[in-house]
Design a protein around this motif. Structure first.
Motif, short mmCIF file in Angstrom:
data_model
loop_
_atom_site.label_atom_id
_atom_site.label_comp_id
_atom_site.label_asym_id
_atom_site.label_seq_id
_atom_site.Cartn_x
_atom_site.Cartn_y
_atom_site.Cartn_z
N MET A 161 -0.78 -55.43 -30.42
CA MET A 161 -1.65 -56.21 -29.54
C MET A 161 -1.33 -55.86 -28.09
N ARG A 162 -2.37 -55.77 -27.27
CA ARG A 162 -2.19 -55.53 -25.84
C ARG A 162 -2.24 -56.88 -25.12
N ILE A 163 -1.10 -57.29 -24.59
CA ILE A 163 -0.94 -58.62 -24.00
C ILE A 163 -0.76 -58.50 -22.49
N LEU A 164 -1.58 -59.22 -21.74
CA LEU A 164 -1.42 -59.30 -20.29
C LEU A 164 -0.78 -60.64 -19.94
N GLU A 165 0.41 -60.59 -19.37
CA GLU A 165 1.10 -61.79 -18.89
C GLU A 165 0.75 -61.98 -17.42
N VAL A 166 0.27 -63.16 -17.06
CA VAL A 166 -0.14 -63.45 -15.68
C VAL A 166 0.83 -64.46 -15.07
N SER A 167 1.52 -64.04 -14.04
CA SER A 167 2.46 -64.93 -13.35
C SER A 167 2.57 -64.48 -11.90
N TRP B 200 10.42 -59.53 -24.71
CA TRP B 200 10.48 -59.74 -26.15
C TRP B 200 9.24 -59.16 -26.83
N PHE B 201 8.07 -59.42 -26.27
CA PHE B 201 6.84 -58.85 -26.84
C PHE B 201 6.92 -57.33 -26.86
N THR B 202 7.43 -56.75 -25.78
CA THR B 202 7.58 -55.30 -25.71
C THR B 202 8.52 -54.80 -26.80
N GLY B 203 9.62 -55.52 -26.98
CA GLY B 203 10.59 -55.14 -28.01
C GLY B 203 10.03 -55.26 -29.42
N GLN B 204 9.01 -56.10 -29.60
CA GLN B 204 8.38 -56.27 -30.91
C GLN B 204 7.27 -55.25 -31.16
N GLY B 205 7.09 -54.33 -30.22
CA GLY B 205 6.12 -53.26 -30.42
C GLY B 205 4.75 -53.50 -29.82
N HIS B 206 4.57 -54.59 -29.09
CA HIS B 206 3.29 -54.85 -28.43
C HIS B 206 3.21 -54.08 -27.12
N GLU B 207 1.99 -53.74 -26.72
CA GLU B 207 1.77 -53.16 -25.39
C GLU B 207 1.58 -54.31 -24.42
N VAL B 208 2.39 -54.34 -23.38
CA VAL B 208 2.42 -55.50 -22.49
C VAL B 208 2.30 -55.03 -21.04
N ALA B 209 1.59 -55.83 -20.26
CA ALA B 209 1.52 -55.63 -18.81
C ALA B 209 1.68 -56.99 -18.14
N VAL B 210 2.14 -56.96 -16.90
CA VAL B 210 2.31 -58.18 -16.11
C VAL B 210 1.47 -58.06 -14.85
N LEU B 211 0.73 -59.12 -14.56
CA LEU B 211 -0.01 -59.23 -13.30
C LEU B 211 0.68 -60.26 -12.43
#
Length: 408
Positions: free
Chosen positions: A1-7, A28-39
């Motif tokens: 899953m591609r997850i965008l974290e907004v903070s 943690w999401f990254t370590g679980q194999g998800h594609e993650v970005a932060v805004l």
């Protein structure tokens, strides 16, 4: 899953548990194999970055059109604040920025920690693209422009006109998001928001913030002096002034020392008023490792908050290392403290009750050791991986729960 974290705030620009939670979940999401970005927001132009790789995820640290950056909110002149909040809700450049990020990263899911300072009208972009969205309610920002429903030295008994108007605009944006859910670290905070804003029809979850803290590098050693600790932002809502005024006369009768860790708008005033006393040390902001080591060397954490705290991470950091807590009865604090087992609860701002509880512990400090042994049994409640997985499970429910727009 591609997850965008907004903070809006993100490491290294951290002021509280929400930002630590955002960072921990991202990793943690990254370590679980998800594609993650932060805004997140950039304090200055030189701090901006666009999709920059960082520890396996991507970081969008953007400049915003606000009259001042969110990082200057506590020091900005009063006349600028209404302009800032209008920009935060309506400035079309906020939407344009969200559109660029969404187009570049193409998230499957958006998790919002702190959107204030990036622009609430960015929610319109999530609605247009039908992106399932979870909002973690770290405070009361959706119903109060100050985020606390606290003004001066007292809690607000009702919303002011400005907060009601701001909330109505936010409700309008949220109502357009077909797949939306809310997460709160405390039931009290969730109930408070739901009492002012119609969110009950959406999936809602009570999940403690998944936060990891450094392990102390020093052991807890006994001491004849009772070692008290305060960790938090130095401002009226946190009750640090109340605690210092309460302890000042007790220092003539009892042998204790208070260490104060944190920074905030009241820091200079507190140093001038109490800094000369040998029983208190106002240290300022310190790294998380130093917080952990100071906790290991303390006997009691004080959380004398005067506002409706959500679920302060400092409490379960303390309980995680066996440090008992004396806290006020506001918000989610009573959900974390089991009186007589891992600490005690006293009415917020009640001088007599707080003095009574402190005197009892100072006169019989052996109680603190018993509390320490029992507080250590609380650690399982805050297991990081378990709480992070509960977040993912909530995301799945929100993703699959579609409802007609304009229904909030």
């Amino acid at each position: 899953m591609r997850i965008l974290e907004v903070s809006a705030f993100y490491t290294p620009y951290i002021i509280g548990g929400a930002e630590i939670c955002a960072q921990n979940l991202t990793e943690w999401f990254t370590g679980q194999g998800h594609e993650v970005a932060v805004l997140s927001a950039a304090p200055q132009r030189e701090h901006e970055s666009w999709g920059t790789p960082l520890n396996g995820y991507r970081l969008y640290r953007v400049g915003t059109p606000h009259i001042y950056p969110v990082f200057q909110a506590s020091t900005a002149p009063g006349w600028k604040k209404p302009v800032w909040h209008l920009q935060d809700i309506y400035d079309p450049r906020n939407e344009a920025m969200f559109e660029r990020v969404i187009a570049d990263f193409r998230p499957d899911f958006v998790h919002i920690h702190w959107i204030q300072g990036l622009g609430y009208n960015g929610l319109k972009v999530l609605a247009r693209h039908d992106i399932p969205t979870a909002i973690t309610l770290h405070d009361l920002a959706y119903v109060c422009v100050r985020t606390t429903m606290f003004r001066g030295d007292h809690e607000c008994v009702r919303q002011c006109r400005g907060c009601r108007l701001s909330m109505q605009a936010k409700i309008g944006y949220l109502a357009d998001i077909p797949r939306l859910g809310f997460i709160s670290p405390s039931r009290a905070n969730l109930d408070k928001v739901a009492s002012l804003m119609p969110i009950a029809q959406y999936p809602s979850f009570h999940i403690l913030n998944p936060i990891t803290y450094p392990t102390p590098t020093t052991p807890h050693l006994p001491s004849d002096k009772v070692r008290l600790l305060f960790v938090g932002r130095l401002e009226n809502t946190k009750g640090i002034g109340f605690a210092l005024e309460l302890l000042e006369p007790l220092a003539e009768r009892y042998d204790f020392h208070l260490t104060v860790l944190g920074k905030g708008p009241e820091e200079d005033a507190l140093r001038r008023r109490f800094g000369q006393h040998p029983w208190v040390d106002i240290v300022g902001h310190v790294p998380l490792q130093q917080v952990a080591d100071t906790m290991a060397g303390s006997d009691l954490l004080l959380v004398p908050s005067l506002w409706m705290e959500n679920s302060p991470g400092v409490v379960f950091q303390a309980l995680g290392v066996g440090l008992p807590v004396l806290a006020s009865d506001k918000g989610g604090l009573p959900e974390l403290i089991d009186p007589g087992r891992n600490g005690y609860i006293a009415p917020a701002g009640d001088v007599d009750r707080w003095r009574e509880q402190l005197v009892s512990l100072l006169e019989r400090p052996e109680q603190l050791q018993a509390l320490r042994e029992q507080a250590s049994s609380s650690t399982a409640e805050f297991d990081y991986a378990h709480l992070a997985q509960k977040m993912l499970d909530a995301f799945a429910i929100i993703r699959d729960h579609r409802r007609p727009a304009k229904g909030l």
